[in-house]
Write a protein that holds these residues in place. Structure first.
Motif, PDB file in Angstrom:
ATOM      1  N   THR A 213      16.649  -1.306  -5.183  1.00 12.66           N
ATOM      2  CA  THR A 213      16.371  -2.530  -4.440  1.00 12.66           C
ATOM      3  C   THR A 213      17.545  -2.850  -3.523  1.00 12.66           C
ATOM      4  OG1 THR A 213      17.333  -3.956  -6.146  1.00 12.66           O
ATOM      5  CG2 THR A 213      14.965  -3.504  -6.296  1.00 12.66           C
ATOM      6  N   THR A 214      17.235  -3.494  -2.417  1.00 14.41           N
ATOM      7  CA  THR A 214      18.265  -4.000  -1.513  1.00 14.41           C
ATOM      8  C   THR A 214      17.941  -5.444  -1.196  1.00 14.41           C
ATOM      9  OG1 THR A 214      18.461  -1.798  -0.526  1.00 14.41           O
ATOM     10  CG2 THR A 214      19.528  -3.612   0.631  1.00 14.41           C
ATOM     11  N   ASN A 215      18.917  -6.309  -1.435  1.00 13.42           N
ATOM     12  CA  ASN A 215      18.775  -7.723  -1.123  1.00 13.42           C
ATOM     13  C   ASN A 215      19.544  -7.983   0.168  1.00 13.42           C
ATOM     14  OD1 ASN A 215      18.756 -10.482  -0.946  1.00 13.42           O
ATOM     15  ND2 ASN A 215      19.421 -10.842  -3.044  1.00 13.42           N
ATOM     16  N   TYR A 216      18.816  -8.293   1.243  1.00 11.31           N
ATOM     17  CA  TYR A 216      19.429  -8.549   2.540  1.00 11.31           C
ATOM     18  C   TYR A 216      19.659 -10.033   2.784  1.00 11.31           C
ATOM     19  CZ  TYR A 216      18.557  -3.693   3.806  1.00 11.31           C
ATOM     20  OH  TYR A 216      18.573  -2.324   3.859  1.00 11.31           O
ATOM     21  N   ALA A 217      19.442 -10.878   1.784  1.00 18.08           N
ATOM     22  CA  ALA A 217      19.558 -12.324   1.953  1.00 18.08           C
ATOM     23  C   ALA A 217      21.009 -12.769   2.129  1.00 18.08           C
ATOM     24  CB  ALA A 217      18.935 -13.052   0.768  1.00 18.08           C
ATOM     25  N   ASN A 218      21.951 -12.023   1.615  1.00 21.35           N
ATOM     26  CA  ASN A 218      23.361 -12.380   1.712  1.00 21.35           C
ATOM     27  C   ASN A 218      24.004 -11.699   2.915  1.00 21.35           C
ATOM     28  OD1 ASN A 218      23.146 -13.893  -0.698  1.00 21.35           O
ATOM     29  ND2 ASN A 218      23.330 -12.001  -1.873  1.00 21.35           N
ATOM     30  N   LYS A 219      25.240 -12.062   3.178  1.00 27.49           N
ATOM     31  CA  LYS A 219      25.944 -11.499   4.337  1.00 27.49           C
ATOM     32  C   LYS A 219      26.007  -9.973   4.257  1.00 27.49           C
ATOM     33  CE  LYS A 219      29.688 -12.915   7.260  1.00 27.49           C
ATOM     34  NZ  LYS A 219      30.804 -13.818   7.403  1.00 27.49           N
ATOM     35  N   LEU A 220      26.351  -9.457   3.092  1.00 28.55           N
ATOM     36  CA  LEU A 220      26.356  -8.015   2.868  1.00 28.55           C
ATOM     37  C   LEU A 220      25.185  -7.645   1.964  1.00 28.55           C
ATOM     38  CD1 LEU A 220      30.155  -7.407   2.181  1.00 28.55           C
ATOM     39  CD2 LEU A 220      28.891  -6.835   4.251  1.00 28.55           C
ATOM     40  N   PRO A 221      24.469  -6.570   2.274  1.00 32.61           N
ATOM     41  CA  PRO A 221      23.352  -6.162   1.412  1.00 32.61           C
ATOM     42  C   PRO A 221      23.825  -5.844  -0.002  1.00 32.61           C
ATOM     43  CG  PRO A 221      23.370  -4.909   3.463  1.00 32.61           C
ATOM     44  CD  PRO A 221      24.645  -5.684   3.416  1.00 32.61           C
ATOM     45  N   GLU A 222      23.017  -6.232  -0.994  1.00 32.09           N
ATOM     46  CA  GLU A 222      23.321  -5.942  -2.393  1.00 32.09           C
ATOM     47  C   GLU A 222      22.313  -4.925  -2.909  1.00 32.09           C
ATOM     48  OE1 GLU A 222      23.111  -9.634  -4.486  1.00 32.09           O
ATOM     49  OE2 GLU A 222      24.949 -10.394  -3.583  1.00 32.09           O
ATOM     50  N   LEU A 223      22.828  -3.813  -3.413  1.00 33.35           N
ATOM     51  CA  LEU A 223      21.974  -2.759  -3.952  1.00 33.35           C
ATOM     52  C   LEU A 223      21.800  -2.924  -5.449  1.00 33.35           C
ATOM     53  CD1 LEU A 223      23.408   0.363  -2.111  1.00 33.35           C
ATOM     54  CD2 LEU A 223      21.237  -0.782  -1.667  1.00 33.35           C
ATOM     55  N   GLY A 224      20.647  -2.526  -5.946  1.00 34.09           N
ATOM     56  CA  GLY A 224      20.371  -2.519  -7.374  1.00 34.09           C
ATOM     57  C   GLY A 224      19.553  -1.295  -7.738  1.00 34.09           C
ATOM     58  N   LEU A 225      19.752  -0.808  -8.943  1.00 35.74           N
ATOM     59  CA  LEU A 225      19.036   0.359  -9.455  1.00 35.74           C
ATOM     60  C   LEU A 225      18.245  -0.087 -10.674  1.00 35.74           C
ATOM     61  CD1 LEU A 225      20.675   3.783 -10.120  1.00 35.74           C
ATOM     62  CD2 LEU A 225      19.447   2.629 -11.930  1.00 35.74           C
ATOM     63  N   ILE A 226      16.977   0.270 -10.744  1.00 31.22           N
ATOM     64  CA  ILE A 226      16.142  -0.121 -11.877  1.00 31.22           C
ATOM     65  C   ILE A 226      15.463   1.113 -12.462  1.00 31.22           C
ATOM     66  CG2 ILE A 226      14.200  -1.528 -12.660  1.00 31.22           C
ATOM     67  CD1 ILE A 226      14.749  -3.334 -10.211  1.00 31.22           C
ATOM     68  N   GLU A 227      15.631   1.301 -13.749  1.00 35.51           N
ATOM     69  CA  GLU A 227      14.898   2.323 -14.489  1.00 35.51           C
ATOM     70  C   GLU A 227      13.753   1.614 -15.190  1.00 35.51           C
ATOM     71  OE1 GLU A 227      14.243   6.206 -16.363  1.00 35.51           O
ATOM     72  OE2 GLU A 227      15.010   5.473 -14.460  1.00 35.51           O
ATOM     73  N   VAL A 228      12.560   2.175 -15.114  1.00 28.24           N
ATOM     74  CA  VAL A 228      11.362   1.554 -15.667  1.00 28.24           C
ATOM     75  C   VAL A 228      10.802   2.477 -16.751  1.00 28.24           C
ATOM     76  CG1 VAL A 228       9.064   0.670 -15.112  1.00 28.24           C
ATOM     77  CG2 VAL A 228      10.891   0.505 -13.408  1.00 28.24           C
ATOM     78  N   LYS A 229      10.588   1.919 -17.945  1.00 28.53           N
ATOM     79  CA  LYS A 229      10.083   2.705 -19.074  1.00 28.53           C
ATOM     80  C   LYS A 229       8.853   2.027 -19.677  1.00 28.53           C
ATOM     81  CE  LYS A 229      13.149   5.993 -19.492  1.00 28.53           C
ATOM     82  NZ  LYS A 229      12.746   7.358 -19.218  1.00 28.53           N
ATOM     83  N   SER A 230       7.732   2.730 -19.682  1.00 31.63           N
ATOM     84  CA  SER A 230       6.538   2.198 -20.349  1.00 31.63           C
ATOM     85  C   SER A 230       6.334   2.857 -21.709  1.00 31.63           C
ATOM     86  CB  SER A 230       5.296   2.394 -19.481  1.00 31.63           C
ATOM     87  OG  SER A 230       5.047   3.763 -19.274  1.00 31.63           O
TER      88      SER A 230
END
Length: 157
Positions: A50-67
């Motif tokens: 994910t990338t959050n562009y709402a702030n001055k600098l973009p914030e990256l996030g990594l998500i692992e999804v397990k079902s």
């Protein structure tokens, strides 16, 4: 004309699309199943970035999804990926709580990994509801994101 319906309680790649749709509805840019290669060799395939562009600098996030089943190896794999590709925020979203959930939570907290356990659509909506807010048409928008993610995956296939 044929119709498509997605599972109400998703599993496997449908669960990844489900999580991604909530993140998109929350205003984040989402990349699904990005592959990292080095010198022509696939090093890793991630579930969601994910990338959050709402702030001055973009914030990256990594998500692992397990079902399905998950445990400590998955937790340490996420931390390793975060370090390897220099992404400061990591998360694990599971549809089945593990047998040792409290111990898992403690380790993830130390490693800087956000943990979300959701076993029903109601729990998921409750967990991610604050990200979405009270937007008019949020439910319809969510379904559109889900179907868009499903269609994109099938087109790429």
């Amino acid at each position: 004309m044929s119709s498509v319906s997605l599972p109400k309680i998703p599993k496997d790649h449908w669960f990844e699309e489900y999580v991604a749709a909530y993140k998109q509805l929350g205003g984040l840019f989402v990349e699904q199943n990005p592959v990292k290669t080095e010198e022509g060799v696939q090093v890793m395939e991630l579930d969601v970035i994910t990338t959050n562009y709402a702030n001055k600098l973009p914030e990256l996030g990594l998500i692992e999804v397990k079902s399905g089943d998950w445990g400590f190896p998955d937790i340490f794999k996420i931390r390793g990926w975060m370090d390897y590709i220099n992404i400061p925020k990591g998360g694990l979203v599971v549809s089945k709580p593990g047998g040792n959930t409290e111990q898992y939570r403690k380790v993830m907290e130390r490693l800087g990994i956000e943990f979300t356990s959701i076993s029903s659509t109601e729990e998921f909506e409750e967990e991610y509801g604050e990200q979405i807010g009270d937007k008019d048409g949020a439910e319809k928008d969510f379904e559109i994101w889900r179907y868009s993610n499903w269609a994109a995956r099938n087109l790429i296939k």
